[in-house]
Motif scaffolding. Structure first.
Motif, PDB file in Angstrom:
ATOM      1  N   HIS A 153     -27.855  29.406  12.016  1.00  0.00           N
ATOM      2  CA  HIS A 153     -27.879  27.760  12.004  1.00  0.00           C
ATOM      3  C   HIS A 153     -26.472  26.695  12.339  1.00  0.00           C
ATOM      4  N   SER A 154     -25.720  27.620  12.611  1.00  0.00           N
ATOM      5  CA  SER A 154     -24.702  26.202  13.419  1.00  0.00           C
ATOM      6  C   SER A 154     -25.801  26.296  15.045  1.00  0.00           C
ATOM      7  N   SER A 155     -25.840  24.703  15.783  1.00  0.00           N
ATOM      8  CA  SER A 155     -25.518  24.290  16.882  1.00  0.00           C
ATOM      9  C   SER A 155     -24.396  24.958  17.236  1.00  0.00           C
ATOM     10  N   ALA A 156     -23.744  25.039  17.037  1.00  0.00           N
ATOM     11  CA  ALA A 156     -22.144  25.044  17.731  1.00  0.00           C
ATOM     12  C   ALA A 156     -22.216  26.122  18.663  1.00  0.00           C
ATOM     13  N   ILE A 157     -23.466  27.098  17.763  1.00  0.00           N
ATOM     14  CA  ILE A 157     -22.808  28.655  17.986  1.00  0.00           C
ATOM     15  C   ILE A 157     -23.585  29.183  18.728  1.00  0.00           C
ATOM     16  N   GLU A 158     -23.438  29.990  19.776  1.00  0.00           N
ATOM     17  CA  GLU A 158     -23.927  30.764  21.000  1.00  0.00           C
ATOM     18  C   GLU A 158     -23.988  31.821  21.056  1.00  0.00           C
ATOM     19  N   SER A 159     -25.368  32.727  20.916  1.00  0.00           N
ATOM     20  CA  SER A 159     -25.409  34.053  20.824  1.00  0.00           C
ATOM     21  C   SER A 159     -26.352  34.581  21.360  1.00  0.00           C
ATOM     22  N   THR A 160     -25.590  35.388  21.400  1.00  0.00           N
ATOM     23  CA  THR A 160     -26.664  36.775  22.494  1.00  0.00           C
ATOM     24  C   THR A 160     -27.402  37.942  21.614  1.00  0.00           C
ATOM     25  N   LEU A 161     -28.436  38.590  21.524  1.00  0.00           N
ATOM     26  CA  LEU A 161     -28.822  39.866  20.714  1.00  0.00           C
ATOM     27  C   LEU A 161     -28.807  40.663  21.462  1.00  0.00           C
ATOM     28  N   VAL A 162     -28.129  41.478  20.751  1.00  0.00           N
ATOM     29  CA  VAL A 162     -27.473  42.785  21.391  1.00  0.00           C
ATOM     30  C   VAL A 162     -29.083  43.738  21.000  1.00  0.00           C
ATOM     31  N   TYR A 163     -28.716  43.758  18.986  1.00  0.00           N
ATOM     32  CA  TYR A 163     -29.727  44.777  18.543  1.00  0.00           C
ATOM     33  C   TYR A 163     -30.684  44.725  17.721  1.00  0.00           C
ATOM     34  N   GLN A 164     -31.914  45.541  17.473  1.00  0.00           N
ATOM     35  CA  GLN A 164     -32.451  45.008  16.592  1.00  0.00           C
ATOM     36  C   GLN A 164     -32.940  46.198  16.052  1.00  0.00           C
ATOM     37  N   ASP A 165     -34.115  45.757  14.704  1.00  0.00           N
ATOM     38  CA  ASP A 165     -34.067  47.431  13.685  1.00  0.00           C
ATOM     39  C   ASP A 165     -34.726  46.760  13.032  1.00  0.00           C
ATOM     40  N   SER A 166     -34.811  47.222  11.447  1.00  0.00           N
ATOM     41  CA  SER A 166     -35.881  46.016  10.440  1.00  0.00           C
ATOM     42  C   SER A 166     -35.510  46.805   9.461  1.00  0.00           C
ATOM     43  N   VAL A 167     -35.718  45.511   8.161  1.00  0.00           N
ATOM     44  CA  VAL A 167     -35.912  46.471   7.166  1.00  0.00           C
ATOM     45  C   VAL A 167     -36.683  46.640   6.363  1.00  0.00           C
ATOM     46  N   SER A 168     -36.395  47.671   5.072  1.00  0.00           N
ATOM     47  CA  SER A 168     -37.470  48.848   4.522  1.00  0.00           C
ATOM     48  C   SER A 168     -37.527  48.383   3.415  1.00  0.00           C
ATOM     49  N   VAL A 169     -38.485  49.201   2.785  1.00  0.00           N
ATOM     50  CA  VAL A 169     -38.073  49.171   0.986  1.00  0.00           C
ATOM     51  C   VAL A 169     -38.157  50.441   0.915  1.00  0.00           C
ATOM     52  N   TRP A 170     -37.126  51.304   0.266  1.00  0.00           N
ATOM     53  CA  TRP A 170     -36.768  52.072  -0.256  1.00  0.00           C
ATOM     54  C   TRP A 170     -36.988  52.978  -2.000  1.00  0.00           C
ATOM     55  N   PHE A 171     -37.380  54.017  -1.801  1.00  0.00           N
ATOM     56  CA  PHE A 171     -37.820  54.360  -3.533  1.00  0.00           C
ATOM     57  C   PHE A 171     -37.671  55.471  -3.464  1.00  0.00           C
ATOM     58  N   SER A 172     -37.994  56.033  -4.403  1.00  0.00           N
ATOM     59  CA  SER A 172     -37.910  57.778  -5.070  1.00  0.00           C
ATOM     60  C   SER A 172     -39.097  58.625  -4.348  1.00  0.00           C
ATOM     61  N   PRO A 173     -39.441  59.850  -4.210  1.00  0.00           N
ATOM     62  CA  PRO A 173     -40.279  60.774  -3.189  1.00  0.00           C
ATOM     63  C   PRO A 173     -41.707  60.322  -5.328  1.00  0.00           C
ATOM     64  N   GLN A 174     -41.272  60.211  -6.153  1.00  0.00           N
ATOM     65  CA  GLN A 174     -42.382  60.296  -7.204  1.00  0.00           C
ATOM     66  C   GLN A 174     -42.580  58.699  -7.277  1.00  0.00           C
ATOM     67  N   HIS A 175     -42.360  57.966  -6.026  1.00  0.00           N
ATOM     68  CA  HIS A 175     -42.956  56.639  -6.990  1.00  0.00           C
ATOM     69  C   HIS A 175     -44.663  56.325  -5.272  1.00  0.00           C
ATOM     70  N   ARG A 176     -45.093  55.378  -6.054  1.00  0.00           N
ATOM     71  CA  ARG A 176     -46.660  55.776  -5.659  1.00  0.00           C
ATOM     72  C   ARG A 176     -46.615  54.990  -4.426  1.00  0.00           C
ATOM     73  N   PHE A 177     -45.290  54.020  -4.140  1.00  0.00           N
ATOM     74  CA  PHE A 177     -45.296  54.012  -2.891  1.00  0.00           C
ATOM     75  C   PHE A 177     -44.841  55.017  -1.309  1.00  0.00           C
ATOM     76  N   ASN A 178     -45.106  56.246  -2.270  1.00  0.00           N
ATOM     77  CA  ASN A 178     -45.196  57.462  -1.559  1.00  0.00           C
ATOM     78  C   ASN A 178     -46.484  57.405  -0.889  1.00  0.00           C
ATOM     79  N   GLN A 179     -47.152  57.164  -0.695  1.00  0.00           N
ATOM     80  CA  GLN A 179     -48.447  57.490  -0.852  1.00  0.00           C
ATOM     81  C   GLN A 179     -48.616  57.244   0.565  1.00  0.00           C
ATOM     82  N   PHE A 180     -47.730  55.810   0.821  1.00  0.00           N
ATOM     83  CA  PHE A 180     -48.416  54.725   1.786  1.00  0.00           C
ATOM     84  C   PHE A 180     -47.734  55.665   2.790  1.00  0.00           C
ATOM     85  N   SER A 181     -48.612  55.865   4.812  1.00  0.00           N
ATOM     86  CA  SER A 181     -48.576  55.521   5.255  1.00  0.00           C
ATOM     87  C   SER A 181     -48.342  54.973   6.287  1.00  0.00           C
TER      88      SER A 181
END
Length: 313
Positions: A153-181
């Motif tokens: 957020h600071s305009s005084a900082i210069e940044s160079t992107l070097v890595y990207q992944d993603s944020v995930s939702v985590w759950f047990s194998p019994q959770h309903r989300f486990n049926q989502f592909s």
């Protein structure tokens, strides 16, 4: 004649949104001294660099705009000149390097070890704090280099992107989300008991923002600074966790699953320095070394891929 230091002062004031108090802090001078130096420049050269309203600087004049543009060019050429003066011998000195602990454990451990091994003459003073606190420290020139989680957020900082992944939702194998592909919609996640990191983590700040943009008031079942606690709690069927994918991938368990979030929720890492300052060749070398390290690991990030290493320079 305009002094070199005054050019540096001008650029710093502009990059700090004409806030003299913040600019003086970045420059390590008093605010009266900074104001006096700019006043002397305008008086001696018979020009008005800044537009003022009620005694406060609010912008640049036409002359000032051209002068700041030229000042940036001069400072850039000065930096290149200093780099060329650097011999090809061993780099020596101390670097103040800030890295969030979660980034060290998931992404940067090998890079940091390789940097230290390849540069025995460089002493690394490692500062481990949250990304938000490190950003503030870098903006105040309390660090030479920082690995941060964009957006910065600071305009005084210069940044160079070097890595990207993603944020995930985590759950047990019994959770309903486990049926989502497919990726799990954020609206569906909001219906669950969410366990996430505390508010000083950027992932949680971004999660709150995304929920609000979707018209959902953020309500979390539990917040903690411990990512392993989140994943342990997700082994039951009652809660889901929100974590960057690389963090969870380090969790050695067969009883927790994860899926991407829709819309795509990126987790980025950037190598950052102060913008438009007279950085030492050691800082420039260390910054470029880290950027080049990640550049050798892979290609540009893509929302349709998993963990991706990038170089943006």
């Amino acid at each position: 004649m305009i002094e070199f230091t005054q050019l540096y002062y001008l650029v710093t004031i502009v990059d700090n949104e004409y806030n003299l108090t913040r600019s003086a802090r970045v420059l390590h001078v008093s605010q009266p001294a900074l104001s006096k130096s700019i006043g002397e420049l305008e008086f001696r050269e018979s020009v008005k660099v800044f537009r003022r309203s009620k005694g406060r600087i609010v912008g640049l004049t036409t002359v000032g705009t051209k002068l700041v543009r030229d000042a940036r060019q001069v400072l850039s050429e000065y930096g290149h000149m200093m780099d060329r003066l650097q011999t090809t011998g061993q780099h020596t000195g101390t670097i103040r390097l800030g890295i969030p602990p979660v980034v060290i454990s998931t992404v940067l451990a090998h890079a940091l070890a390789d940097f230290i091994a390849a540069n025995p003459g460089i002493r690394v003073n490692l500062v481990e704090r949250g990304a938000y606190e490190l950003e503030q420290m870098l903006a105040k020139d309390q660090l030479d280099l920082a690995v941060l989680l964009p957006p910065v957020h600071s305009s005084a900082i210069e940044s160079t992107l070097v890595y990207q992944d993603s944020v995930s939702v985590w759950f047990s194998p019994q959770h309903r989300f486990n049926q989502f592909s497919e990726p799990i919609p954020l609206t569906a996640i909001a219906e669950e008991n969410i366990v996430t990191l505390s508010d000083d983590f950027k992932v949680t700040q971004e999660l709150r923002k995304r929920l609000l943009e979707a018209g959902i008031q953020p309500e979390f079942f539990l917040q903690t600074g411990s990512w392993d606690l989140i994943l342990n709690l997700c082994q039951t069927g009652d809660t889901v966790g929100i974590l960057a994918t690389p963090i969870g991938d380090n969790f050695r368990s067969q009883v927790v699953e994860h899926r991407p979030i829709a819309p795509f929720f990126p987790w980025k890492i950037a190598v950052c320095t102060l913008r438009d300052v007279r950085r030492s060749t050691l800082i420039n070398y260390s910054r470029d070394w880290l950027i080049d390290y990640f550049s050798r690991q892979g290609g540009y990030p893509n929302e349709n891929q998993n963990a991706k290493l990038v170089a943006n320079h």
